[in-house]
Design a protein around this motif. Structure first.
Motif, PDB file in Angstrom:
ATOM      1  N   ALA A   1     -21.284 -17.689  12.929  1.00 22.75           N
ATOM      2  CA  ALA A   1     -22.480 -18.333  12.382  1.00 22.75           C
ATOM      3  C   ALA A   1     -22.268 -19.839  12.269  1.00 22.75           C
ATOM      4  N   ASP A   2     -22.461 -20.556  13.342  1.00 21.44           N
ATOM      5  CA  ASP A   2     -22.271 -22.006  13.283  1.00 21.44           C
ATOM      6  C   ASP A   2     -23.575 -22.736  13.007  1.00 21.44           C
ATOM      7  N   ARG A   3     -24.676 -22.164  13.506  1.00 21.48           N
ATOM      8  CA  ARG A   3     -25.959 -22.855  13.397  1.00 21.48           C
ATOM      9  C   ARG A   3     -26.951 -22.019  12.601  1.00 21.48           C
ATOM     10  N   VAL A   4     -27.897 -22.709  11.937  1.00 20.85           N
ATOM     11  CA  VAL A   4     -28.992 -21.981  11.293  1.00 20.85           C
ATOM     12  C   VAL A   4     -29.936 -21.473  12.379  1.00 20.85           C
ATOM     13  N   PHE A   5     -30.735 -20.461  12.046  1.00 23.50           N
ATOM     14  CA  PHE A   5     -31.559 -19.817  13.085  1.00 23.50           C
ATOM     15  C   PHE A   5     -32.635 -20.747  13.619  1.00 23.50           C
ATOM     16  N   ASP A   6     -33.135 -21.668  12.777  1.00 25.00           N
ATOM     17  CA  ASP A   6     -34.206 -22.562  13.223  1.00 25.00           C
ATOM     18  C   ASP A   6     -34.227 -23.757  12.255  1.00 25.00           C
ATOM     19  N   ASN A   7     -33.934 -24.933  12.747  1.00 21.71           N
ATOM     20  CA  ASN A   7     -33.805 -26.079  11.842  1.00 21.71           C
ATOM     21  C   ASN A   7     -35.149 -26.552  11.285  1.00 21.71           C
ATOM     22  N   GLU A   8     -36.261 -25.995  11.795  1.00 20.60           N
ATOM     23  CA  GLU A   8     -37.575 -26.362  11.250  1.00 20.60           C
ATOM     24  C   GLU A   8     -38.089 -25.356  10.248  1.00 20.60           C
ATOM     25  N   LYS A   9     -37.344 -24.275  10.049  1.00 23.80           N
ATOM     26  CA  LYS A   9     -37.823 -23.223   9.147  1.00 23.80           C
ATOM     27  C   LYS A   9     -36.932 -23.083   7.916  1.00 23.80           C
ATOM     28  N   ILE A  10     -36.289 -24.169   7.578  1.00 25.34           N
ATOM     29  CA  ILE A  10     -35.456 -24.185   6.377  1.00 25.34           C
ATOM     30  C   ILE A  10     -35.869 -25.390   5.551  1.00 25.34           C
ATOM     31  N   ALA A  11     -36.027 -25.180   4.258  1.00 24.37           N
ATOM     32  CA  ALA A  11     -36.351 -26.299   3.366  1.00 24.37           C
ATOM     33  C   ALA A  11     -35.257 -26.415   2.312  1.00 24.37           C
ATOM     34  N   LEU A  12     -34.709 -27.612   2.162  1.00 27.65           N
ATOM     35  CA  LEU A  12     -33.649 -27.863   1.184  1.00 27.65           C
ATOM     36  C   LEU A  12     -34.135 -28.946   0.229  1.00 27.65           C
ATOM     37  N   VAL A  13     -34.165 -28.615  -1.059  1.00 19.00           N
ATOM     38  CA  VAL A  13     -34.745 -29.540  -2.035  1.00 19.00           C
ATOM     39  C   VAL A  13     -33.754 -29.783  -3.172  1.00 19.00           C
ATOM     40  N   GLU A  14     -33.502 -31.042  -3.459  1.00 14.38           N
ATOM     41  CA  GLU A  14     -32.635 -31.391  -4.581  1.00 14.38           C
ATOM     42  C   GLU A  14     -33.486 -31.520  -5.833  1.00 14.38           C
ATOM     43  N   ASP A  15     -33.296 -30.604  -6.777  1.00 13.30           N
ATOM     44  CA  ASP A  15     -34.166 -30.666  -7.957  1.00 13.30           C
ATOM     45  C   ASP A  15     -33.520 -30.292  -9.281  1.00 13.30           C
ATOM     46  N   HIS A  16     -32.445 -29.519  -9.270  1.00 14.09           N
ATOM     47  CA  HIS A  16     -31.980 -28.974 -10.548  1.00 14.09           C
ATOM     48  C   HIS A  16     -31.209 -29.990 -11.406  1.00 14.09           C
ATOM     49  N   PHE A  17     -30.191 -30.603 -10.824  1.00 13.23           N
ATOM     50  CA  PHE A  17     -29.370 -31.563 -11.584  1.00 13.23           C
ATOM     51  C   PHE A  17     -29.520 -32.967 -11.013  1.00 13.23           C
ATOM     52  N   VAL A  18     -30.759 -33.369 -10.684  1.00 13.69           N
ATOM     53  CA  VAL A  18     -30.939 -34.672 -10.057  1.00 13.69           C
ATOM     54  C   VAL A  18     -31.787 -35.601 -10.915  1.00 13.69           C
ATOM     55  N   PRO A  19     -31.622 -36.935 -10.738  1.00  9.13           N
ATOM     56  CA  PRO A  19     -30.492 -37.559 -10.069  1.00  9.13           C
ATOM     57  C   PRO A  19     -29.200 -37.052 -10.707  1.00  9.13           C
ATOM     58  N   ALA A  20     -28.161 -36.898  -9.887  1.00  8.34           N
ATOM     59  CA  ALA A  20     -26.947 -36.198 -10.315  1.00  8.34           C
ATOM     60  C   ALA A  20     -26.555 -36.548 -11.745  1.00  8.34           C
ATOM     61  N   LYS A  21     -26.326 -35.513 -12.564  1.00 10.24           N
ATOM     62  CA  LYS A  21     -26.010 -35.795 -13.973  1.00 10.24           C
ATOM     63  C   LYS A  21     -24.532 -36.068 -14.158  1.00 10.24           C
TER      64      LYS A  21
END
Ligand code: SF4
Lengths: 427, 166
Positions: A52-72
């Motif tokens: 598993a080197d690559r994700v299945f589709d780079n347009e069908k993944i969403a990555l969102v920084e939200d829980h501890f941001v801006p970094a605590k």
């Protein structure tokens, strides 16, 4: 026998003509979501999967920084960087860094990443939010998310559906949040475990998209796998404004099988409050305010109620007034776009002038991460979705859940307050 | 597996299993130091490796944080027996290899401190202190095959290999 809306979407994504509750299927996913916490673990798992080197589709993944941001702190910064580096390495198209995103569930619909009939899985339990758009959406843990990153499919057990029919026009100061709190109180926190909730009735037909988001968001609070609305013209207009992608609007069959049908009369409903320490400990506000319950903090925000519509309600109540002197009021707009809109409408100025602090978009105090963590013996009323012991910080703190209007009214008085009585109490 | 029971009530949620402030930790042993901290701050100091958590209905409700079952495993707890589990926790536990058993009668027949022995393949739970024996609910066949394969990771590897052939 016909199929429910959830069954139809699952059958199509599994390449089957029909599915039955209990059946285990392999379904293709249209989008896989993760935040910096769930992604960090998922990326670790993916690195261990042979081949598993690559994700299945780079347009069908969403990555969102939200829980501890801006970094605590440095540890949180490490997780955020891990996800950012992964996004770069895999050329992930939908990566939202601080300043470009906000809370994942607020951001995805705003960016047109959610459409009717789609199947979405996310490394966050409130992924069920996208049911507001007629999508099947459910939360999973990081190992499942790693598998979905790689395979573009997930195994699912087809859930039985509970149909909830809402009728009646909401009364004064009664909002989608109150209707959903009532629903969670009625079903109980495990009342819909392993099940789909299908929302029906004239009340929800009349609700705004934001109102439906608030309701779908809290399906998990009744233990549900997903909560789903039928897409209508409002949904289609919202989605088409944000994407050119094709999508398929499906409907439950008239003879679909429901495990249960629950009716909720909204016309007679008062504003509702969930008392400590479970989201199903729900009472009409008149019962709660029988006693004077002072609060130390009011929190306005989250993927349940951090939208522009919510901030408008709060600003309307606080406009030209000051919050109670013994109190802090923390507001986290749900996303950068919500923040900007609130700025343009003058809402941020109204809130700050009233004595609120307006934070950066993100989860903030919602899960006791940072920016408003409660101390021992403190009490908070919050627009969020959960009030378990320790949810917002100290296990010795208490959290009440209410609508933005109820929270804003309480901000003015310093005690839990029925928003319908504001004029009477002279604030 | 064999250990002493630590019994809790219903709706043990992920916020008390591992509070939000620790969710930026990845290391299992480190997470394990805080297992159940929000519910029973003395759990990790009282328990011995191999001990078993016993709980009522809806264990693990709340968030999707996989660190919840990881923290329990990381603490040295060998298994969780409950009357029922919340959906995401159930998947996560299977995926990361934390043994879980759905056995309402066993839960009613166990008190804190009882010595418990579990035979995972047959799902037999024995209360050695009281001399009673119970059976846990069988996993659906697909999940049984996941468990036998060693969790989700080998399953994904198999799917990838199948695809590579076509
Ligand atoms: S706002 Fe709260 S409930 Fe929503 S994703 Fe963030 S932590 Fe979870």
């Amino acid at each position: 026998m016909g199929m429910t809306l959830t069954e139809k979407i699952l059958a199509r994504h599994a390449g089957l003509d029909r599915v039955e509750p209990g059946q285990i299927i392999n379904a293709k996913v249209d989008l896989v979501l993760a935040n910096e916490l769930s992604a960090a673990v998922a990326i670790g798992v993916m690195r261990n999967i042979k081949g598993a080197d690559r994700v299945f589709d780079n347009e069908k993944i969403a990555l969102v920084e939200d829980h501890f941001v801006p970094a605590k702190d440095a540890q949180s910064a490490k997780l955020a960087k891990l996800m950012k580096d992964f996004a770069g390495e895999q050329n992930i198209k939908h990566f939202f860094d601080v300043g470009r995103g906000g809370i994942e569930h607020v951001v995805l619909p705003e960016e047109g990443l959610v459409a009717p009939g789609e199947l979405i899985v996310g490394g966050d339990s409130h992924t069920c939010t996208y049911g507001a758009f007629g999508a099947f959406a459910t939360g999973m843990g990081s190992t499942d998310i790693a598998a979905a990153f790689v395979l573009g499919e997930v195994w699912l057990r087809v859930p039985p559906s509970i149909k909830i029919v809402y009728n009646g026009t909401p009364g004064e100061m009664v909002f989608a949040k109150d209707i959903m709190l009532k629903t969670v109180g009625t079903l109980g926190i495990d009342g819909a475990t392993y099940r789909a909730i299908e929302y029906h009735g004239t009340t929800v037909d009349d609700l705004s998209i934001t109102g439906r988001i608030t309701m779908a968001n809290m399906a998990i609070e009744a233990g549900a796998k997903n909560g789903i609305f039928h897409a209508d013209e409002k949904t289609i207009a919202y989605v088409k404004e944000r994407t050119n992608r094709d999508f398929l609007v499906e409907r439950a069959d008239a003879d679909a099988m429901y495990e249960r049908i629950v009716e909720i009369d909204v016309a007679s409903l008062e504003p509702q409050v969930a008392c400590p320490h479970t989201p199903d400990n729900v009472h009409p506000i008149s019962e709660v305010t029988n006693e004077t319950i002072p609060v130390d903090q009011v929190f306005i925000g989250s993927c349940t109620n951090g939208y522009i519509e919510d901030l408008r309600i709060v600003a309307k109540i606080l406009d030209g007034k000051r919050i109670s002197p013994n109190l802090r009021v923390i507001v986290n707009p749900g996303s950068q776009k919500v923040w900007m809109q609130a700025a343009q409408e003058g809402i941020l100025t109204i809130l700050a002038s009233a004595g609120c602090v307006v934070n950066t978009p993100g989860c903030g105090a919602c899960f006791g991460g940072h920016m408003g963590t409660l101390g021992d013996g403190e009490r908070c009323i919050s627009t969020t979705n959960r009030n378990y012991v320790g949810r917002m910080g100290s296990p010795k703190a208490e959290v009440y859940l209410g609508s933005p209007a109820t929270c804003a009214a309480s901000a003015l008085t310093g005690v839990i307050t029925d928003p319908r009585t504001l004029a009477a109490v002279g604030v | 597996m064999r250990g002493n029971a630590h019994k809790y009530g219903k709706n043990v949620d992920t916020d008390v299993i591992i509070p939000g402030k620790y969710c930026n930790i990845i290391d299992a042993a480190e997470l394990g130091k805080h297992a159940l901290e929000g519910l029973d701050a003395e759990y990790t100091s009282r328990m011995k490796t191999g001990d078993i958590i016993v709980a009522d209905t809806n264990f693990g409700c709340g968030s999707s944080r996989e660190v919840a079952p990881i923290a329990i495993k990381g603490s040295g707890t060998s298994a969780v027996i409950a009357k029922s589990f919340a959906r995401i926790f159930y998947r996560n536990a299977l995926n990361i290899g934390l043994p879980i058993f759905e056995a309402p009668e066993a839960v009613d027949g166990i008190e804190s401190g009882d010595e418990i022995e579990i035979d995972p393949p047959s799902g037999t739970i024995r209360n050695l202190t009281k001399g009673t024996s119970y059976k846990s609910a069988a996993f659906p066949p697909f999940m049984q095959s996941l468990i036998e394969a060693g969790g989700l990771q080998p399953y994904v590897e198999k799917r990838l290999a199948e695809r590579a052939k076509v």
